[in-house]
Design an enzyme around this catalytic site. Structure first.
Site, PDB file in Angstrom:
ATOM      1  CG  ASN A   9      -1.730   1.259   1.381  1.00 35.66           C
ATOM      2  OD1 ASN A   9      -1.753   2.087   0.467  1.00 35.66           O
ATOM      3  ND2 ASN A   9      -2.396   1.427   2.508  1.00 35.66           N
ATOM      4  CD1 TRP A  10       3.266   0.890  -3.107  1.00 37.83           C
ATOM      5  CD2 TRP A  10       3.448   2.261  -4.887  1.00 37.83           C
ATOM      6  NE1 TRP A  10       3.923   0.204  -4.101  1.00 37.83           N
ATOM      7  CE2 TRP A  10       4.048   1.024  -5.195  1.00 37.83           C
ATOM      8  CE3 TRP A  10       3.437   3.270  -5.841  1.00 37.83           C
ATOM      9  CZ2 TRP A  10       4.639   0.773  -6.449  1.00 37.83           C
ATOM     10  CZ3 TRP A  10       4.021   3.030  -7.079  1.00 37.83           C
ATOM     11  CH2 TRP A  10       4.616   1.786  -7.372  1.00 37.83           C
ATOM     12  CE  LYS A  11      -0.206   3.349   4.727  1.00 41.74           C
ATOM     13  NZ  LYS A  11      -0.102   3.470   6.165  1.00 41.74           N
ATOM     14  CG  HIS A  95      -5.777   2.120   5.341  1.00 44.55           C
ATOM     15  ND1 HIS A  95      -5.320   3.062   6.230  1.00 44.55           N
ATOM     16  CD2 HIS A  95      -4.768   1.229   5.181  1.00 44.55           C
ATOM     17  CE1 HIS A  95      -4.074   2.751   6.578  1.00 44.55           C
ATOM     18  NE2 HIS A  95      -3.720   1.645   5.960  1.00 44.55           N
ATOM     19  CD  GLU A  97      -2.883   5.694   6.679  1.00 49.77           C
ATOM     20  OE1 GLU A  97      -2.912   5.679   5.439  1.00 49.77           O
ATOM     21  OE2 GLU A  97      -1.935   5.213   7.347  1.00 49.77           O
ATOM     22  CD  GLU A 167      -3.350  -2.028   7.416  1.00 50.01           C
ATOM     23  OE1 GLU A 167      -2.355  -2.395   6.796  1.00 50.01           O
ATOM     24  OE2 GLU A 167      -3.868  -0.913   7.271  1.00 50.01           O
ATOM     25  N   GLY A 173       2.855   2.799  10.641  1.00 46.86           N
ATOM     26  CA  GLY A 173       3.812   3.875  10.438  1.00 46.86           C
ATOM     27  C   GLY A 173       4.550   4.302  11.690  1.00 46.86           C
ATOM     28  CB  SER A 212       5.623  -1.284  11.861  1.00 41.02           C
ATOM     29  OG  SER A 212       5.240   0.074  12.035  1.00 41.02           O
ATOM     30  N   GLY A 233       2.984  -0.877   4.237  1.00 44.94           N
ATOM     31  CA  GLY A 233       3.021   0.545   3.933  1.00 44.94           C
ATOM     32  C   GLY A 233       4.442   0.974   3.607  1.00 44.94           C
ATOM     33  N   GLY A 234       5.110   1.563   4.585  1.00 40.85           N
ATOM     34  CA  GLY A 234       6.437   2.156   4.380  1.00 40.85           C
ATOM     35  C   GLY A 234       7.422   1.253   3.654  1.00 40.85           C
TER      36      GLY A 234
HETATM   37  P1  13P Z   1       3.207   0.736   7.613  1.00 37.77           P
HETATM   38  O1  13P Z   1       3.727  -0.569   7.038  1.00 37.77           O
HETATM   39  O2  13P Z   1       3.920   1.935   7.079  1.00 37.77           O
HETATM   40  O3  13P Z   1       3.138   0.683   9.098  1.00 37.77           O
HETATM   41  O4  13P Z   1       1.701   0.888   7.079  1.00 37.77           O
HETATM   42  C1  13P Z   1       0.826  -0.174   7.225  1.00 37.77           C
HETATM   43  C2  13P Z   1      -0.415   0.132   6.484  1.00 37.77           C
HETATM   44  O5  13P Z   1      -1.160   1.016   6.866  1.00 37.77           O
HETATM   45  C3  13P Z   1      -0.692  -0.650   5.268  1.00 37.77           C
HETATM   46  O6  13P Z   1      -1.970  -0.409   4.794  1.00 37.77           O
END
Ligand code: 13P
Length: 254
Positions: A9-11, A95, A97, A167, A173, A212, A233-234
């Protein structure tokens, strides 16, 4: 055995050239990943380029969001039919967010799941508790509420057509990962919740972990009985880091 799915998930990250370079980097290493399924979910504007670059490869494409409506006067939104046309296999729905910053309720998330499935794609339904909820002993009630809200609205049968991502909001993050035991406990709880309505569907649904996940902790997390992949994510923003997680998925699949 459920095939592990590792999805990036590149966000809201990247540039046109950076996104293309990242896809190419993932493709270079993808041949080393035989057993795990790999997907990338770039921002909407990069889907076209991503689809072209991924053509003929086993790496699947996903979107990060979708509109609840089929089409029409919804400024700024993107319809499921458009995502399907651009080769998306997956759509991340609900998600944390989006729930937190854009006010997405369970009702909205349920509609997004339904429209995604109706257009032949597979939603990745995200659930998870905040740190405060966990510390107040509300983890199970929050997760049960998010899962039940979808079962009540869309039916348990819809869980045969989706993936789930657990999640924990406190792990996203933050560099603070759930321990494999903490994550397994929640994954098992989710599966049992679904089994309460349909054991066969519960046994088949993939439950990914997100928060993470990195090369260094992926294998321990993915080795857990009910962790069927990762939503990254990251660490999905660098091809080598992402591929290392994909290889961990491969190792546990074998
Ligand atoms: P991180 O891997 O950056 O913690 O993000 C997880 C995430 O929200 C994937 O959708």
């Amino acid at each position: 055995m459920r095939q592990p799915l590792i999805a990036g998930n590149w966000k809201m990250n990247g540039t046109r050239s950076g996104a293309e370079a990242l896809i190419k980097g993932v493709l270079e290493g993808a041949s080393l990943v035989g057993r795990a399924e790999v997907a990338v979910c770039p921002p909407f504007v990069f889907l076209d380029a991503a689809e072209r670059l991924l053509a003929g490869s086993p790496v699947r494409l996903g979107a990060q969001n979708v509109c609840t409506e089929e089409g029409g006067a919804y400024t700024g939104e993107v319809a499921a039919a458009m995502l399907a046309e651009f080769g998306c296999r997956y759509v991340i729905c609900g998600h944390s967010e989006r729930r937190e910053y854009y006010g997405e309720t369970d009702e909205i998330v349920a509609k997004k799941l339904a429209v995604t499935i109706a257009h032949g794609m597979t939603p990745i339904l995200c659930v998870g508790e905040t740190l405060q909820q966990r510390e107040q002993g509300e983890m199970e009630s929050v997760i049960a509420g998010q899962v039940d809200a979808i079962m009540d609205r869309n039916g348990v049968a819809s869980f045969a057509q989706l993936e789930i991502a657990y999640e924990p909001v406190w792990a996203i993050g933050t560099g603070r990962t759930a321990t494999p035991e903490q994550a397994q406990e929640v994954h098992d709880f989710i599966r049992r919740r679904i089994a309460g309505q349909d054991p066969a569907i519960a046994a088949k649904v993939r439950i990914l972990y997100g928060g993470s996940m990195k090369a260094g902790n992926a294998r321990d997390l993915l080795s857990q009985a009910d962790i069927d992949g990762g939503l990254i994510g990251g660490a999905s923003l660098a091809a080598d880091d992402f591929l290392a997680i994909c290889q961990a998925g491969d190792a546990v699949a074998g």
